[in-house]
Design an enzyme around this catalytic site. Sequence first.
Site, short mmCIF file in Angstrom:
data_model
loop_
_atom_site.label_atom_id
_atom_site.label_comp_id
_atom_site.label_asym_id
_atom_site.label_seq_id
_atom_site.Cartn_x
_atom_site.Cartn_y
_atom_site.Cartn_z
N CYS A 191 -2.31 10.03 -6.31
CA CYS A 191 -3.39 9.83 -5.33
C CYS A 191 -4.36 11.01 -5.40
O CYS A 191 -3.97 12.15 -5.20
CB CYS A 191 -2.85 9.70 -3.91
SG CYS A 191 -4.19 9.56 -2.70
N LYS A 230 0.86 -1.20 0.00
CA LYS A 230 0.00 0.00 0.00
C LYS A 230 0.90 1.24 0.00
O LYS A 230 1.93 1.26 0.67
CB LYS A 230 -0.88 -0.02 1.25
CG LYS A 230 -1.68 1.27 1.52
CD LYS A 230 -2.81 1.50 0.54
CE LYS A 230 -3.54 2.83 0.82
NZ LYS A 230 -4.51 3.15 -0.27
C1 DHB Z 1 -5.29 6.29 -2.23
C2 DHB Z 1 -5.90 6.26 -3.45
C3 DHB Z 1 -5.15 6.27 -4.59
O1 DHB Z 1 -5.71 6.22 -5.82
C4 DHB Z 1 -3.78 6.31 -4.48
O2 DHB Z 1 -3.04 6.33 -5.58
C5 DHB Z 1 -3.17 6.32 -3.25
C6 DHB Z 1 -3.94 6.32 -2.13
C7 DHB Z 1 -6.08 6.31 -1.01
O3 DHB Z 1 -7.13 7.00 -1.00
O4 DHB Z 1 -5.67 5.71 -0.02
#
Ligand code: DHB
Length: 307
Positions: free
Chosen positions: A126, A43
């Site tokens: 993001c 993540k």
């Molecule tokens: C999140 C969403 C995304 O598309 C990304 O690239 C990184 C984080 C999120 O909301 O956690």
Amino acid sequence: RISTKIAEIPLASFIFNASGPRCTEEDELNLLGTSASAAIMTKSCTMEPREGNAEPRYQALPYGSIQSMGLPNLGYKAYLEMLPRLKQAGKPIVVSISGFSLADNLTMVKAFQTSCADLIEVNFSCPNIEGKAQVGYDFEQTERALEQLCELGSKPIGLKLPPYFDFSHFNTMANIIKKFPVSFITCINSVGNTLVIDPETESAIIKPKGGFGGLCGDYIKPIGLANVRAFSQLLPSSIDIIGVGGIKTGTDAFEYLLAGASAVQVATCFEKEGVECFDRIAKELDSIMAAKQYSSIAAVKGKLKMI
Ligand code: DHB
């Protein structure tokens, strides 16, 4: 099983998880380690641990999902510390980093450059942090960041890009990428800041950011395919492209391969189906390749025909 390489790192299949669902906690990453995912992708991490946005922040939709998670993660130091244990699974590890500033990204890339990560994916896309624009939509900021991020070590660096919708943008971004030793790009992140409304309740279906969130899944496959195709035509073949967006079958993966992808990542389908999706999709792709009598990725990669 059809194998591939990203930045010269061998992958045992064409398919692994996208940074996103089910890859935040150590037990989730261990599960990826024992699954058929070709790599363990983490993540997106930040300098400090984060709880993420208020719930509801993820909603499954008939043909995909909308989410505004807000980068819930354990903080980069936790992943640094975890990597030697994850490495015991014997497969490549891709770390995703998503700092709130260039300084954050420099600190984190530097730290992972001396870790046992195999690839570093810097997230320039993001859409879910209030007040923070997607870096990939700011070409000057992207160029200034790459000037410094590519100087920190010899591990391959890749960029997770937002979707682009115009050839002027494909061209501008490709020309920036070509100036730096970027080893791979990952196209695409979710289509940011979309709105899904429930007419029954007359309400947005997710809470953060006034209901705006990233659209994922089947809805965005044609956008992902177009981005992979455009960049594969604009970038040298030494820069690998990882396709993401609406991959849930071997056929979807095959289409991304035709468009020019060297591997694909799966997010929404993984969220909905769990780790079984990786073996299933890889088997489906193998069947398609066998039926068409293709014996390698190279025989199909980027070989999209025009009618
Ligand atoms: C999140 C969403 C995304 O598309 C990304 O690239 C990184 C984080 C999120 O909301 O956690």
